[in-house]
Design a protein around this motif. Structure first.
Motif, PDB file in Angstrom:
ATOM      1  N   PHE A  55       1.198  -0.952   0.001  1.00  0.00           N
ATOM      2  CA  PHE A  55      -0.247  -0.031  -0.591  1.00  0.00           C
ATOM      3  C   PHE A  55       0.347   1.135  -0.197  1.00  0.00           C
ATOM      4  O   PHE A  55       0.441   2.086  -1.042  1.00  0.00           O
ATOM      5  CB  PHE A  55      -0.995  -0.122   1.417  1.00  0.00           C
ATOM      6  CG  PHE A  55      -1.721   1.561   0.943  1.00  0.00           C
ATOM      7  CD1 PHE A  55      -3.408   0.841   0.446  1.00  0.00           C
ATOM      8  CD2 PHE A  55      -2.151   2.675   1.984  1.00  0.00           C
ATOM      9  CE1 PHE A  55      -4.219   1.929   0.495  1.00  0.00           C
ATOM     10  CE2 PHE A  55      -2.607   2.998   1.626  1.00  0.00           C
ATOM     11  CZ  PHE A  55      -3.807   3.012   0.774  1.00  0.00           C
ATOM     12  N   GLY A  59       0.250   0.695  -4.082  1.00  0.00           N
ATOM     13  CA  GLY A  59      -1.484   1.116  -3.316  1.00  0.00           C
ATOM     14  C   GLY A  59      -2.353   1.868  -3.869  1.00  0.00           C
ATOM     15  O   GLY A  59      -3.338   2.219  -3.376  1.00  0.00           O
ATOM     16  N   TYR A  60      -1.616   3.166  -2.503  1.00  0.00           N
ATOM     17  CA  TYR A  60      -2.019   4.334  -2.825  1.00  0.00           C
ATOM     18  C   TYR A  60      -2.102   4.754  -4.188  1.00  0.00           C
ATOM     19  O   TYR A  60      -3.402   5.509  -3.984  1.00  0.00           O
ATOM     20  CB  TYR A  60      -1.704   5.230  -1.743  1.00  0.00           C
ATOM     21  CG  TYR A  60      -2.195   6.174  -1.452  1.00  0.00           C
ATOM     22  CD1 TYR A  60      -3.616   6.876  -0.646  1.00  0.00           C
ATOM     23  CD2 TYR A  60      -1.314   7.694  -2.277  1.00  0.00           C
ATOM     24  CE1 TYR A  60      -3.917   8.363  -0.603  1.00  0.00           C
ATOM     25  CE2 TYR A  60      -2.425   9.501  -1.604  1.00  0.00           C
ATOM     26  CZ  TYR A  60      -2.900   9.215  -1.333  1.00  0.00           C
ATOM     27  OH  TYR A  60      -3.935  10.225  -1.667  1.00  0.00           O
ATOM     28  N   CYS A  63      -5.090   3.781  -5.758  1.00  0.00           N
ATOM     29  CA  CYS A  63      -6.383   3.440  -5.039  1.00  0.00           C
ATOM     30  C   CYS A  63      -7.340   4.838  -5.564  1.00  0.00           C
ATOM     31  O   CYS A  63      -7.712   5.285  -5.500  1.00  0.00           O
ATOM     32  CB  CYS A  63      -6.523   3.088  -3.830  1.00  0.00           C
ATOM     33  SG  CYS A  63      -6.183   1.270  -3.747  1.00  0.00           S
ATOM     34  N   LEU A 104      -5.379   2.476   5.104  1.00  0.00           N
ATOM     35  CA  LEU A 104      -4.251   0.999   4.880  1.00  0.00           C
ATOM     36  C   LEU A 104      -4.936   0.012   6.100  1.00  0.00           C
ATOM     37  O   LEU A 104      -4.497  -0.868   5.156  1.00  0.00           O
ATOM     38  CB  LEU A 104      -2.775   1.509   5.720  1.00  0.00           C
ATOM     39  CG  LEU A 104      -2.037   0.297   6.486  1.00  0.00           C
ATOM     40  CD1 LEU A 104      -1.637   0.005   4.941  1.00  0.00           C
ATOM     41  CD2 LEU A 104      -0.385   1.293   6.565  1.00  0.00           C
ATOM     42  N   ALA A 107      -7.085  -2.227   3.926  1.00  0.00           N
ATOM     43  CA  ALA A 107      -5.853  -2.754   2.934  1.00  0.00           C
ATOM     44  C   ALA A 107      -5.240  -4.272   3.753  1.00  0.00           C
ATOM     45  O   ALA A 107      -5.259  -5.043   2.682  1.00  0.00           O
ATOM     46  CB  ALA A 107      -4.734  -2.038   2.759  1.00  0.00           C
ATOM     47  N   THR A 135      -4.090  -8.585  -4.056  1.00  0.00           N
ATOM     48  CA  THR A 135      -4.222  -7.586  -4.222  1.00  0.00           C
ATOM     49  C   THR A 135      -3.797  -6.413  -5.236  1.00  0.00           C
ATOM     50  O   THR A 135      -4.367  -5.215  -5.257  1.00  0.00           O
ATOM     51  CB  THR A 135      -3.139  -7.181  -2.765  1.00  0.00           C
ATOM     52  OG1 THR A 135      -3.114  -7.584  -1.785  1.00  0.00           O
ATOM     53  CG2 THR A 135      -3.292  -5.761  -2.505  1.00  0.00           C
ATOM     54  N   TYR A 140      -7.433  -2.876  -5.151  1.00  0.00           N
ATOM     55  CA  TYR A 140      -6.078  -1.678  -5.321  1.00  0.00           C
ATOM     56  C   TYR A 140      -7.678  -0.831  -6.522  1.00  0.00           C
ATOM     57  O   TYR A 140      -8.472  -0.449  -6.368  1.00  0.00           O
ATOM     58  CB  TYR A 140      -5.675  -2.045  -6.070  1.00  0.00           C
ATOM     59  CG  TYR A 140      -4.798  -1.912  -5.025  1.00  0.00           C
ATOM     60  CD1 TYR A 140      -5.049  -1.390  -3.548  1.00  0.00           C
ATOM     61  CD2 TYR A 140      -3.350  -2.038  -5.282  1.00  0.00           C
ATOM     62  CE1 TYR A 140      -3.622  -1.703  -2.101  1.00  0.00           C
ATOM     63  CE2 TYR A 140      -2.055  -2.386  -3.936  1.00  0.00           C
ATOM     64  CZ  TYR A 140      -2.490  -2.098  -3.060  1.00  0.00           C
ATOM     65  OH  TYR A 140      -1.857  -2.770  -2.028  1.00  0.00           O
TER      66      TYR A 140
END
Length: 207
Positions: A55, A59-60, A63, A104, A107, A135, A140
């Motif tokens: 993440f 990931g951030y 997303c 987070l 996640a 993931t 995501y």
């Protein structure tokens, strides 16, 4: 302007979500047989560590940064580069860093929910590889579609405040698919009894 009361509330909510991880470790650890307890609990906490790295690294951005066809974001904020963590976020006016912590937590806990379908039936290395791919390919994009303002379903007005779609339905369907693919468990023997019933109660209490 930052709202400290809102920030404290969201941080407290993040702690509550994070407490589900040791809860799941005790819950699943108590359910499985004695020979699978260590593997089960290590799997839960390993998934937690992998989730943090994924993440934070990409990931951030995937997303919540940018938008491609309403399905996925971009890689513009690798390892949160260029992200102002103290910037007021949305109408709640909490720091963006607090919102990132909150996201987070989900996640981390979502893959931990469905791995109960694999214990005793999948090698640890295969499980970790599957969680990483799942993931990136499933979680995501679904977060972006539903929780990002630019997401495909968010544009149609879909609301998911409690994670019923992104977390619970997502994890449930994944567990079902894994159960079907892995096939039926072998017939239980005397050595396959639940390891610790009080652990199950303790884990349920955390959850």
């Amino acid at each position: 302007m930052i709202s400290m009361s809102n920030a404290i509330f969201v941080l407290f909510a993040s702690i509550l979500v994070f407490s589900m991880i040791p809860g799941l470790a005790f819950f699943y650890g108590g359910l499985v047989s004695a020979k699978n307890v260590v593997n089960t609990m290590i799997s839960i906490f390993s998934i937690c560590g992998i989730g943090i790295l994924l993440f934070i690294s990409c990931g951030y951005g995937l997303c919540f940064s940018g938008n491609h066809f309403g399905i996925i974001g971009n890689f513009h904020h690798l390892f949160l580069s260029g992200v102002n963590l103290m910037k007021p976020f949305g109408t709640t006016h909490i720091p963006l860093g607090v919102d990132i912590i909150f996201q987070l937590m989900f996640a981390l806990v979502t893959p931990a929910l469905f791995v109960g379908a694999t214990f005793g039936r999948m090698k640890f290395s295969y499980l970790i590889t599957f969680v990483c791919i799942w993931t990136l390919v499933v979680y995501y994009p679904l977060v972006h579609i539903i929780w990002s303002p630019a997401g495909l379903l968010a544009q149609y007005g879909l609301l998911d405040f409690a994670g019923g779609t992104v977390v619970h339905i997502n994890a449930g369907i994944t567990a079902l698919v894994l159960s079907i693919l892995l096939g039926k468990r072998s017939r239980p023997s005397k050595d396959d009894d639940h390891y610790n019933l009080p652990w199950i109660l303790l884990g349920t209490t955390f959850l």
